[in-house]
Structures are given as structure tokens and as C-alpha cells.
Write a protein that holds these residues in place. Structure first.
Motif, mmCIF file in Angstrom:
data_model
loop_
_atom_site.group_PDB
_atom_site.id
_atom_site.type_symbol
_atom_site.label_atom_id
_atom_site.label_comp_id
_atom_site.label_asym_id
_atom_site.label_seq_id
_atom_site.Cartn_x
_atom_site.Cartn_y
_atom_site.Cartn_z
ATOM 1 N N ARG A 66 0.829 -1.204 0.000
ATOM 2 C CA ARG A 66 0.000 0.000 0.000
ATOM 3 C C ARG A 66 0.871 1.265 0.000
ATOM 4 O O ARG A 66 0.522 2.263 -0.618
ATOM 5 C CB ARG A 66 -0.919 -0.027 1.221
ATOM 6 N N ASP A 67 2.027 1.192 0.702
ATOM 7 C CA ASP A 67 2.918 2.341 0.834
ATOM 8 C C ASP A 67 4.369 1.874 0.849
ATOM 9 O O ASP A 67 4.912 1.571 1.915
ATOM 10 C CB ASP A 67 2.597 3.117 2.115
ATOM 11 N N PRO A 68 5.015 1.785 -0.321
ATOM 12 C CA PRO A 68 6.408 1.320 -0.376
ATOM 13 C C PRO A 68 7.401 2.203 0.384
ATOM 14 O O PRO A 68 8.530 1.783 0.617
ATOM 15 C CB PRO A 68 6.726 1.309 -1.871
ATOM 16 N N THR A 69 6.974 3.394 0.803
ATOM 17 C CA THR A 69 7.861 4.225 1.625
ATOM 18 C C THR A 69 7.782 3.848 3.105
ATOM 19 O O THR A 69 8.476 4.447 3.934
ATOM 20 C CB THR A 69 7.536 5.729 1.458
ATOM 21 N N ALA A 70 6.952 2.864 3.448
ATOM 22 C CA ALA A 70 6.817 2.426 4.840
ATOM 23 C C ALA A 70 8.103 1.787 5.360
ATOM 24 O O ALA A 70 8.306 1.706 6.571
ATOM 25 C CB ALA A 70 5.653 1.454 4.983
ATOM 26 N N ALA A 71 8.956 1.338 4.466
ATOM 27 C CA ALA A 71 10.234 0.731 4.855
ATOM 28 C C ALA A 71 11.241 0.996 3.745
ATOM 29 O O ALA A 71 10.868 1.070 2.570
ATOM 30 C CB ALA A 71 10.071 -0.771 5.070
ATOM 31 N N THR A 72 12.491 1.117 4.141
ATOM 32 C CA THR A 72 13.540 1.207 3.128
ATOM 33 C C THR A 72 13.632 -0.132 2.413
ATOM 34 O O THR A 72 13.157 -1.156 2.930
ATOM 35 C CB THR A 72 14.908 1.527 3.758
ATOM 36 N N LYS A 73 14.231 -0.155 1.268
ATOM 37 C CA LYS A 73 14.407 -1.426 0.555
ATOM 38 C C LYS A 73 15.233 -2.399 1.397
ATOM 39 O O LYS A 73 14.980 -3.601 1.408
ATOM 40 C CB LYS A 73 15.049 -1.181 -0.800
#
Length: 186
Positions: A46-53
Motif C-alpha cells: 500500500r505504501d512502499p515508503t513504509a520501509a527502506t528497501k
């Protein structure tokens, strides 16, 4: 985890949901762990910015372990298809190597031997470039495991890999690796 999931703080929701999954896995509550891990994936999707890669790769290595030991084989295969590009963007990391090991095993459990062999080769390449003893031990054990079903290796090669894994197991404590080694080699 639950309360952050009700807010718009996706980074904290992801972090604490993943931690809850790890805590559940640590007490072998695998169904509960998988539920938390599924929620963490949903947050990240839903939000790929929720965690760093990097944080997501570390999480996926843990989730892959849980899926492997709980025999949720097709779930891991599906996740690998979806998220391998993220690992490829990161390049060679220990988390990538651990994920590839669990992916290899799930492909074996699913009877996809040639696919398991191909991923095992990728794992061996990643671990070789890393040179990290833990990644190398996982790669070597995957090589032995795959060779039990497909692309057999010589008895001498099997024995040499087994000795290298045994020596590595003396230098770090990894209960999964030790148990899987005993189950695979005896």
C-alpha cells in the motif's frame, strides 16, 4: 502494531507489525507470525515508503524463513515472483542470500526441481560475491539439498560441502541451519 495500523504512520505500522511477526516466530507461533507478516506485506504494498528497501529485504528474509518452516510453499513462491526485483535492485546482501535459500527449498517442496536448481545457482553466486560465512553456509546447504533431488553432485563434492558447513556451524549459532543440515545430511 495494531494501533499503528489504525493510523497513517505506515512506517511504524510496518516496523511493529514485522516485529510482532518475528516475536511470534521466535516462540514458534507460526500461524500467528504468518498473519503479522502478511499484514506487513500489505502495508508495504500500500505504501512502499513504509520501509527502506534494505529494511524490507531483511523483513522478507524473516518472512521467507517462516513460510519455509511452516510449509506455506506456494505463498513464498508467489512472493518471490512479486518481490525479487526489489532484491535485485539491492544487489548482493545477506538478506538476499537467505531469501534465495528459502525460495530454493520451497521450489523443491513444490516439485519444481529445475527452477530450484536455477535459484540455487543464483544463491551460490550471491554468496560467493559476499564471501560471508553465513551466506556461504546457506548456499552450500542449498546445493546439497537440491542435489538430493536434481543435478546430483559427486560423493566427494557432497562430503566436501558437508565438511565446510559443519565447520561454519561451529562459528555461529543458527538453529534453523543446524537442524536443516542434520535433516538433509544426517
Amino acid at each position: 502494531a495494531y494501533h499503528y495500523g489504525l493510523t497513517d504512520q505506515n512506517d511504524l505500522a510496518f516496523k511493529y507489525t514485522a516485529l510482532a511477526g518475528n516475536k511470534s516466530m521466535g516462540i514458534f507461533a507460526l500461524d500467528e507470525a504468518n498473519q503479522y507478516f502478511e499484514k506487513a506485506v500489505a502495508i508495504y504494498e500500500r505504501d512502499p515508503t513504509a520501509a527502506t528497501k534494505e529494511a524490507f529485504a531483511a523483513f522478507m528474509a524473516d518472512y521467507a524463513l517462516c513460510l519455509n518452516i511452516s510449509l506455506h510453499v506456494t505463498t513464498l513462491i508467489d512472493l518471490a515472483d512479486k518481490f525479487r526485483p526489489t532484491f535485485n535492485e539491492l544487489g548482493d546482501t545477506r538478506h538476499h542470500a537467505l531469501f534465495l535459500h528459502h525460495y530454493t527449498q520451497c521450489l523443491l517442496w513444490n516439485g519444481r526441481y529445475s527452477d530450484a536448481h536455477a535459484v540455487r545457482k543464483e544463491l551460490t553466486d550471491v554468496a560467493g560475491r559476499l564471501g560471508d560465512p553465513l551466506s556461504l553456509a546457506y548456499a552450500r546447504l542449498s546445493e546439497i539439498s537440491v542435489s538430493n533431488f536434481y543435478a546430483a553432485i559427486s560423493s566427494d563434492a557432497y562430503g566436501a560441502l558437508s565438511q565446510k558447513i559443519e565447520a561454519a556451524l561451529e562459528t555461529f549459532d543458527d538453529p534453523y541451519l543446524r537442524n536443516f543440515f542434520l535433516a538433509t545430511v544426517g
